[in-house]
Scaffold this motif. Structure first.
Motif, mmCIF file in Angstrom:
data_model
loop_
_atom_site.group_PDB
_atom_site.id
_atom_site.type_symbol
_atom_site.label_atom_id
_atom_site.label_comp_id
_atom_site.label_asym_id
_atom_site.label_seq_id
_atom_site.Cartn_x
_atom_site.Cartn_y
_atom_site.Cartn_z
ATOM 1 N N GLY A 59 1.433 -1.369 101.326
ATOM 2 C CA GLY A 59 0.645 -0.152 101.745
ATOM 3 C C GLY A 59 -0.989 -0.337 100.992
ATOM 4 N N ALA A 60 -1.464 -1.716 101.121
ATOM 5 C CA ALA A 60 -2.554 -2.026 100.544
ATOM 6 C C ALA A 60 -3.562 -2.590 101.472
ATOM 7 C CB ALA A 60 -2.463 -2.863 99.193
ATOM 8 N N ASP A 61 -4.838 -2.686 101.008
ATOM 9 C CA ASP A 61 -5.942 -3.116 101.931
ATOM 10 C C ASP A 61 -7.000 -4.162 101.248
ATOM 11 O OD1 ASP A 61 -4.986 -1.817 104.224
ATOM 12 O OD2 ASP A 61 -6.184 -0.027 103.309
ATOM 13 N N LEU A 62 -7.646 -4.710 102.073
ATOM 14 C CA LEU A 62 -8.822 -5.622 101.264
ATOM 15 C C LEU A 62 -9.896 -5.351 102.537
ATOM 16 C CD1 LEU A 62 -9.097 -9.177 100.146
ATOM 17 C CD2 LEU A 62 -10.537 -8.487 102.076
ATOM 18 N N VAL A 63 -11.174 -5.130 102.232
ATOM 19 C CA VAL A 63 -12.330 -5.005 102.792
ATOM 20 C C VAL A 63 -13.246 -5.913 102.454
ATOM 21 C CG1 VAL A 63 -14.263 -3.667 103.553
ATOM 22 C CG2 VAL A 63 -12.035 -2.642 103.354
ATOM 23 N N ALA A 64 -13.526 -6.928 103.245
ATOM 24 C CA ALA A 64 -14.620 -8.126 102.955
ATOM 25 C C ALA A 64 -16.309 -7.627 103.318
ATOM 26 C CB ALA A 64 -14.132 -9.303 103.191
ATOM 27 N N THR A 73 -23.838 3.757 105.944
ATOM 28 C CA THR A 73 -22.905 3.989 106.965
ATOM 29 C C THR A 73 -21.199 4.079 106.336
ATOM 30 O OG1 THR A 73 -22.822 1.568 107.494
ATOM 31 C CG2 THR A 73 -24.159 2.874 108.869
ATOM 32 N N GLU A 74 -20.562 4.878 106.808
ATOM 33 C CA GLU A 74 -19.232 4.654 106.372
ATOM 34 C C GLU A 74 -18.389 3.242 107.090
ATOM 35 O OE1 GLU A 74 -14.774 7.019 106.232
ATOM 36 O OE2 GLU A 74 -16.810 8.347 106.423
ATOM 37 N N VAL A 75 -17.809 2.443 106.579
ATOM 38 C CA VAL A 75 -17.383 1.321 107.186
ATOM 39 C C VAL A 75 -15.887 1.473 107.518
ATOM 40 C CG1 VAL A 75 -16.724 -1.077 106.657
ATOM 41 C CG2 VAL A 75 -18.768 -0.221 105.682
ATOM 42 N N THR A 76 -15.107 1.943 106.597
ATOM 43 C CA THR A 76 -13.540 2.180 106.661
ATOM 44 C C THR A 76 -13.114 2.696 105.353
ATOM 45 O OG1 THR A 76 -11.597 0.887 107.141
ATOM 46 C CG2 THR A 76 -12.987 -0.051 106.010
ATOM 47 N N THR A 77 -11.748 2.855 105.410
ATOM 48 C CA THR A 77 -11.028 3.108 104.001
ATOM 49 C C THR A 77 -10.360 2.194 103.609
ATOM 50 O OG1 THR A 77 -9.257 4.150 105.085
ATOM 51 C CG2 THR A 77 -11.061 5.735 104.456
ATOM 52 N N VAL A 78 -10.120 1.852 102.419
ATOM 53 C CA VAL A 78 -9.219 0.997 101.588
ATOM 54 C C VAL A 78 -8.065 1.487 100.677
ATOM 55 C CG1 VAL A 78 -10.932 0.548 99.764
ATOM 56 C CG2 VAL A 78 -9.202 -1.199 100.319
ATOM 57 N N ARG A 79 -7.084 1.048 101.112
ATOM 58 C CA ARG A 79 -5.908 1.652 100.132
ATOM 59 C C ARG A 79 -5.789 0.782 98.774
ATOM 60 N NH1 ARG A 79 -1.347 1.544 104.619
ATOM 61 N NH2 ARG A 79 -2.238 -0.790 104.788
ATOM 62 N N ILE A 80 -5.795 1.380 97.559
ATOM 63 C CA ILE A 80 -5.442 0.836 96.552
ATOM 64 C C ILE A 80 -4.459 1.429 95.640
ATOM 65 C CG2 ILE A 80 -6.617 -0.139 94.333
ATOM 66 C CD1 ILE A 80 -7.863 -0.958 96.847
ATOM 67 N N PRO A 81 -3.149 1.458 96.239
ATOM 68 C CA PRO A 81 -2.175 1.981 95.599
ATOM 69 C C PRO A 81 -1.733 1.658 94.185
ATOM 70 C CG PRO A 81 -1.318 0.302 97.043
ATOM 71 C CD PRO A 81 -2.776 0.277 97.411
ATOM 72 N N ILE A 113 -9.448 -5.318 92.618
ATOM 73 C CA ILE A 113 -10.313 -6.534 92.401
ATOM 74 C C ILE A 113 -11.795 -6.563 93.406
ATOM 75 C CG2 ILE A 113 -10.269 -8.982 93.586
ATOM 76 C CD1 ILE A 113 -7.523 -9.424 92.482
ATOM 77 N N VAL A 114 -12.759 -6.868 92.811
ATOM 78 C CA VAL A 114 -14.141 -7.021 93.369
ATOM 79 C C VAL A 114 -14.467 -8.486 93.268
ATOM 80 C CG1 VAL A 114 -16.433 -6.025 93.699
ATOM 81 C CG2 VAL A 114 -14.681 -4.701 92.652
ATOM 82 N N ASP A 115 -14.199 -9.162 94.257
ATOM 83 C CA ASP A 115 -14.771 -10.871 94.237
ATOM 84 C C ASP A 115 -14.507 -11.259 95.564
ATOM 85 O OD1 ASP A 115 -14.925 -13.241 93.211
ATOM 86 O OD2 ASP A 115 -13.171 -13.265 91.907
ATOM 87 N N SER A 116 -14.839 -12.642 95.715
ATOM 88 C CA SER A 116 -14.606 -13.206 97.112
ATOM 89 C C SER A 116 -13.105 -13.463 97.454
ATOM 90 C CB SER A 116 -15.484 -14.605 97.031
ATOM 91 O OG SER A 116 -14.974 -15.454 97.985
ATOM 92 N N PRO A 117 -13.124 -13.142 98.603
ATOM 93 C CA PRO A 117 -11.645 -13.447 99.018
ATOM 94 C C PRO A 117 -11.300 -15.038 99.415
ATOM 95 C CG PRO A 117 -12.715 -12.893 100.998
ATOM 96 C CD PRO A 117 -13.732 -12.701 99.763
ATOM 97 N N PHE A 142 -13.523 -5.773 98.143
ATOM 98 C CA PHE A 142 -12.722 -4.865 97.550
ATOM 99 C C PHE A 142 -11.243 -4.910 97.848
ATOM 100 C CE2 PHE A 142 -16.610 -1.914 98.114
ATOM 101 C CZ PHE A 142 -17.161 -2.058 96.454
ATOM 102 N N SER A 143 -10.366 -5.181 96.801
ATOM 103 C CA SER A 143 -8.963 -5.297 97.081
ATOM 104 C C SER A 143 -8.050 -4.735 96.063
ATOM 105 C CB SER A 143 -8.648 -7.094 97.286
ATOM 106 O OG SER A 143 -7.190 -7.047 97.564
ATOM 107 N N ASP A 144 -6.877 -4.421 96.644
ATOM 108 C CA ASP A 144 -5.852 -4.046 95.657
ATOM 109 C C ASP A 144 -5.289 -5.258 94.875
ATOM 110 O OD1 ASP A 144 -3.776 -1.565 95.070
ATOM 111 O OD2 ASP A 144 -2.709 -3.518 94.966
ATOM 112 N N ALA A 145 -5.404 -5.338 93.597
ATOM 113 C CA ALA A 145 -4.946 -6.453 92.864
ATOM 114 C C ALA A 145 -3.712 -6.926 93.078
ATOM 115 C CB ALA A 145 -5.170 -6.162 91.369
ATOM 116 N N ALA A 146 -2.764 -5.874 93.111
ATOM 117 C CA ALA A 146 -1.171 -6.109 93.125
ATOM 118 C C ALA A 146 -0.949 -6.999 94.389
ATOM 119 C CB ALA A 146 -0.365 -4.934 93.210
ATOM 120 N N ALA A 147 -1.626 -6.449 95.584
ATOM 121 C CA ALA A 147 -1.275 -7.233 96.685
ATOM 122 C C ALA A 147 -2.622 -8.396 97.323
ATOM 123 C CB ALA A 147 -1.257 -6.288 97.891
#
Length: 246
Positions: A204-209, A46-54, A59-63, A157-162
């Motif tokens: 303009g960045a996202d995190l998907v947990a 399934t497609e969950v969503t989109t995530v922005r990584i500007p 980062i791939v880790d626990s939030p 999955f998260s943008d590291a800068a944000a």
């Protein structure tokens, strides 16, 4: 031109097979390690969503903050050494089922066994372990797993800068719980609460947990030309099967 892959990072035949099979609905994946009578099958992607990584830094880790940090400060997330092109990317989940019976009631054993960030739709030809920026490749041996662990059973999955801004709702929730004020997290829930999303509009960045169980392995899927096509996270618990089918 990209040089040949480092053999210390390459996935073995069984790992490569699983990384493809778990995202192929209908594929039998063997049987559960704790119950050889229970078959496991890939059933849906399934497609969950989109995530922005500007920033192109992933980062791939626990939030969640560390349990042993009484101040609940922003923890340093595991940033991958491999950069990706800045942009917005599709997140897909692989679901498996392993039917079982408990106290006379039947369950489908449905769960998310793997999740991936789709950088391109080009076919993956090789899989390799995803190194973090602080990892020393000289310490990696063939067969080692690289990834992250989470006592809170959650990865992202998260943008590291944000990262500080994107993980703030998780820290705020934890602070509230410690103060006896258990309010809902200020996150967007997705797919029947299996996933959560936070956004930082300033960057303009996202995190998907996503849900994990303990340790998770992170893999890079490369195309024939060496470009990154996907970043996949495999739940170690879900992939603990006796053997792939012959």
């Amino acid at each position: 031109m990209r040089s040949g892959p480092d053999t210390r990072l390459m996935a073995g035949p069984t790992e490569s097979w699983y990384l493809e099979a778990v995202f192929t609905p209908g594929t039998p994946l063997g049987t559960r390690l704790d119950d050889p009578t229970t078959p496991v099958r890939a059933v849906q992607v399934t497609e969950v969503t989109t995530v922005r990584i500007p920033s192109g830094r992933l980062i791939v880790d626990s939030p969640w903050p560390d349990d042993d940090d009484p101040e609940l400060r922003t923890r340093s997330g595991r940033e991958l050494a491999q950069r990706i092109p800045p942009g917005a990317f599709r997140v897909e989940a692989a679901w498996t089922e392993a039917p079982y019976e408990f106290m006379g009631e039947h369950f489908d054993g449905r769960t998310v066994a793997a999740i991936r960030l789709c950088i391109t739709d080009a076919p993956v030809t090789t899989w390799e372990r995803a190194l973090g920026v602080e990892d020393d490749i000289e310490m990696i041996r063939p067969g080692d797993r690289t990834g992250f662990s989470s006592e809170a059973n959650m990865g992202s999955f998260s943008d590291a800068a944000a990262w500080p801004a994107l993980t703030a709702p998780f820290r705020a929730f934890w602070h509230g719980c410690q103060a006896g004020n258990r309010q809902p997290r200020e996150t967007e829930t997705l797919v029947d609460n299996w996933f959560e999303r936070t956004s930082d509009e300033e960057s303009g960045a996202d995190l998907v947990a996503f849900v994990t169980e303990g340790s998770s392995a992170v893999w890079l899927g490369r195309t024939e030309t060496g470009e990154i096509a996907t970043v996949s996270v495999v739940d170690e618990c879900c992939s603990a099967f006796r053997a792939p089918p012959s």
